[in-house]
Design a protein around this motif. Structure first.
Motif, short mmCIF file in Angstrom:
data_model
loop_
_atom_site.label_atom_id
_atom_site.label_comp_id
_atom_site.label_asym_id
_atom_site.label_seq_id
_atom_site.Cartn_x
_atom_site.Cartn_y
_atom_site.Cartn_z
N UNK A 177 0.80 -1.21 0.00
CA UNK A 177 0.00 0.00 0.00
C UNK A 177 0.84 1.27 0.00
N UNK A 178 2.15 1.12 0.12
CA UNK A 178 3.01 2.29 -0.11
C UNK A 178 2.93 2.73 -1.57
N UNK A 179 2.58 1.78 -2.45
CA UNK A 179 2.39 2.13 -3.86
C UNK A 179 1.25 3.14 -4.01
N UNK A 180 0.18 2.95 -3.22
CA UNK A 180 -0.93 3.90 -3.28
C UNK A 180 -0.51 5.27 -2.76
N UNK A 181 0.29 5.28 -1.70
CA UNK A 181 0.77 6.56 -1.17
C UNK A 181 1.68 7.25 -2.18
N UNK A 182 2.46 6.46 -2.92
CA UNK A 182 3.30 7.03 -3.98
C UNK A 182 2.45 7.68 -5.06
N UNK A 237 -6.25 7.96 3.53
CA UNK A 237 -6.55 6.55 3.79
C UNK A 237 -5.25 5.76 3.96
N UNK A 238 -4.23 6.08 3.20
CA UNK A 238 -2.94 5.39 3.33
C UNK A 238 -2.31 5.66 4.68
N UNK A 239 -2.38 6.90 5.13
CA UNK A 239 -1.79 7.24 6.43
C UNK A 239 -2.50 6.52 7.56
N UNK A 240 -3.84 6.44 7.48
CA UNK A 240 -4.60 5.74 8.52
C UNK A 240 -4.23 4.26 8.57
N UNK A 275 1.47 8.25 -11.46
CA UNK A 275 0.42 7.82 -10.54
C UNK A 275 -0.26 6.55 -11.03
N UNK A 276 -0.50 6.45 -12.32
CA UNK A 276 -1.17 5.27 -12.86
C UNK A 276 -0.27 4.04 -12.75
N UNK A 277 1.04 4.23 -12.92
CA UNK A 277 1.95 3.09 -12.76
C UNK A 277 1.98 2.61 -11.30
N UNK A 278 1.93 3.56 -10.36
CA UNK A 278 1.94 3.18 -8.94
C UNK A 278 0.67 2.43 -8.57
N UNK A 279 -0.47 2.89 -9.07
CA UNK A 279 -1.74 2.21 -8.77
C UNK A 279 -1.76 0.83 -9.42
N UNK A 280 -1.14 0.70 -10.58
CA UNK A 280 -1.07 -0.61 -11.23
C UNK A 280 -0.30 -1.61 -10.37
N UNK A 281 0.69 -1.13 -9.60
CA UNK A 281 1.40 -2.04 -8.70
C UNK A 281 0.51 -2.47 -7.53
N UNK A 282 -0.41 -1.62 -7.14
CA UNK A 282 -1.34 -1.97 -6.07
C UNK A 282 -2.38 -2.96 -6.57
N UNK A 283 -2.86 -2.78 -7.81
CA UNK A 283 -3.87 -3.66 -8.41
C UNK A 283 -3.30 -4.26 -9.68
N UNK A 284 -2.49 -5.31 -9.58
CA UNK A 284 -1.85 -5.85 -10.78
C UNK A 284 -2.79 -6.62 -11.68
N UNK A 285 -3.90 -7.16 -11.11
CA UNK A 285 -4.78 -8.02 -11.91
C UNK A 285 -5.66 -7.21 -12.86
N UNK A 286 -6.09 -6.05 -12.40
CA UNK A 286 -6.96 -5.20 -13.22
C UNK A 286 -6.81 -3.79 -12.72
N UNK A 287 -6.54 -2.87 -13.62
CA UNK A 287 -6.34 -1.50 -13.22
C UNK A 287 -7.58 -0.98 -12.50
N UNK A 288 -7.38 -0.49 -11.32
CA UNK A 288 -8.50 0.06 -10.56
C UNK A 288 -9.30 -0.96 -9.81
N UNK A 289 -8.94 -2.24 -9.79
CA UNK A 289 -9.71 -3.24 -9.04
C UNK A 289 -8.83 -4.40 -8.66
N UNK A 290 -9.34 -5.24 -7.81
CA UNK A 290 -8.61 -6.41 -7.42
C UNK A 290 -8.03 -6.30 -6.05
#
Length: 410
Positions: A124-129, A354-357, A152-167
């Motif tokens: 989830x540090x990827x989301x904070x990035x 949300x990441x900080x919490x 930002x989109x590359x960082x989120x893709x690391x958080x959700x590798x299966x499907x961009x924006x989900x998973x």
């Protein structure tokens, strides 16, 4: 043992003390364990009665506190000589063996949960990035460049590798052995779901608490507390091979049965609601059993999906505008409009919060899980010590020709 054994289940110590005053201390300490577990679970149930997700970092912390305090009450009971001595005699010996087995399974699950929490912090540090690279400029008058969007989109893709924006977030396998409390969960075939399912099984055949004694109920109480706590932890965090796990079935006559059943019902309902929401939205990954129900983790994923959706929408608008201007090709502007930039900054701020919490709460919970792990190790060793001491005492009495110890009503 039948009639007096059933009476020993009652909470009122006066009812049993009048039959054999010599056993007052033993019955009082066993009764105190039941009352303590019931009070802690009732407090958890009452504190979690408000609307909203149940499985939060605060709830899990309170649950682990309840496990530690219940274990302390259980060990207080074992410290009473006749109680500890009865562990090696039927029917308590088989229930003690069952508790020892469940304790080993609980240790494996706690190990897996510790690894999952560490992985959540990293993934989830990827989301904070993603949020940070969009909040680097002036918030009052944001000027966002498309290069920031790409990062930002590359960082989120690391958080959700299966499907961009989900998973579900990934669980990195790096340093698993280094972080592990034991090596049992390092195997690819290890399953947290199978462990939790085995812990939720009823007691050995013919040893239901109502047919045993007060000590038997105390042993089964600690087994149930461990099983419920590990089941809730696995429901909250994405452990290896979670699958669909069974809940504990507490005996109805136990004082703590009602609050435990109420908490289980709420957790099961949350799981069903999330699966239904995922299936109705057509996003099968959001309802995957590998996803956890932890409220703070879901908040991060929800904010990341919303930001990712907005970034995708802006990218599609740019592509559509470029397709319309094919007759007169011109370079796309490096930055987006101020209104669009404000929308992006607003969602990036929500994601950062949300990441900080999540980050602030995960580190203390990791330490608490490890503390409970070592607590269970020590408690299991104490049960083994009591059994071995009782067996040696019984063998010494037999060799000396002393009469066998009288059975207790507890």
């Amino acid at each position: 043992m039948g009639f007096l054994g059933l009476l020993s289940f009652r909470r009122s110590p006066i009812a049993v003390a009048s039959f054999d005053p010599a056993q007052d201390d033993e019955l009082l300490v066993l009764d105190a364990l039941q009352a303590h577990v019931a009070d802690r679970l009732a407090a958890l149930s009452a504190a979690s009665s408000s609307p909203g997700p149940l499985l939060s970092l605060a709830f899990l912390s309170k649950l682990l506190d309840a496990v530690v305090s219940s274990d302390a009450a259980f060990r207080d009971a074992l410290a009473v000589g006749p109680v500890g001595a009865a562990l090696s005699r039927p029917p308590a010996d088989r229930l003690a063996a069952d508790l020892l087995d469940r304790a080993v399974k609980a240790l494996d699950v706690l190990n897996a949960v510790s690894l999952a929490l560490a992985s959540l912090r990293g993934s989830h540090r990827a989301a904070l990035t993603a949020a940070s690279c969009l909040l680097a400029g002036d918030v009052a008058a944001p000027m966002l460049h498309r290069a920031q969007f790409a990062r930002a989109r590359r960082a989120i893709a690391r958080l959700f590798p299966d499907a961009r924006g989900g998973g579900a977030p990934t669980t990195p396998s790096c340093s698993r052995a280094a972080r592990a409390l034991s090596f049992s969960v390092s195997s690819k075939n290890w399953s947290s779901g199978r462990h939790v399912h085995a812990m939720a099984a009823p007691p050995p055949q013919g040893l239901a608490p109502a047919a045993g004694c007060g000590l038997g109920l105390a042993l089964y109480t600690m087994s149930s507390v461990l099983a419920f706590a590990t089941w809730a932890l696995v429901a909250a965090v994405p452990c290896q091979d979670r699958g669909t796990t069974s809940a504990v079935a507490p005996p109805k006559q136990a004082q703590w049965a009602a609050p435990m059943a109420a908490l289980q019902e709420r957790i099961v309902e949350e799981s069903r609601r999330r699966e239904k929401k995922g299936s109705s939205s057509g996003n099968s990954s959001s309802s995957s059993p590998s996803s956890g129900l932890l409220a703070e983790m879901q908040a991060v994923e929800r904010a990341a999906r919303e930001l990712s959706s907005l970034l995708d929408e802006i990218a599609e608008e740019d592509e559509a505008a470029a397709a319309e201007d094919e007759s007169e090709p011109s370079p796309s502007p490096a930055s987006v409009s101020e209104d669009r930039a404000r929308d992006v900054v607003e969602r990036a701020e929500a994601l950062a919060g949300a990441c900080r919490a999540l980050e602030d709460g995960l580190a203390p919970l990791e330490r608490q899980v490890r503390a409970v792990f070592h607590r269970v190790v020590a408690s299991r060793a104490e049960v083994v010590r009591c059994i071995e001491h009782s067996a040696r005492s019984a063998a010494g009495s037999a060799s000396a020709g002393a009469p066998p110890p009288q059975p207790h009503s507890f």
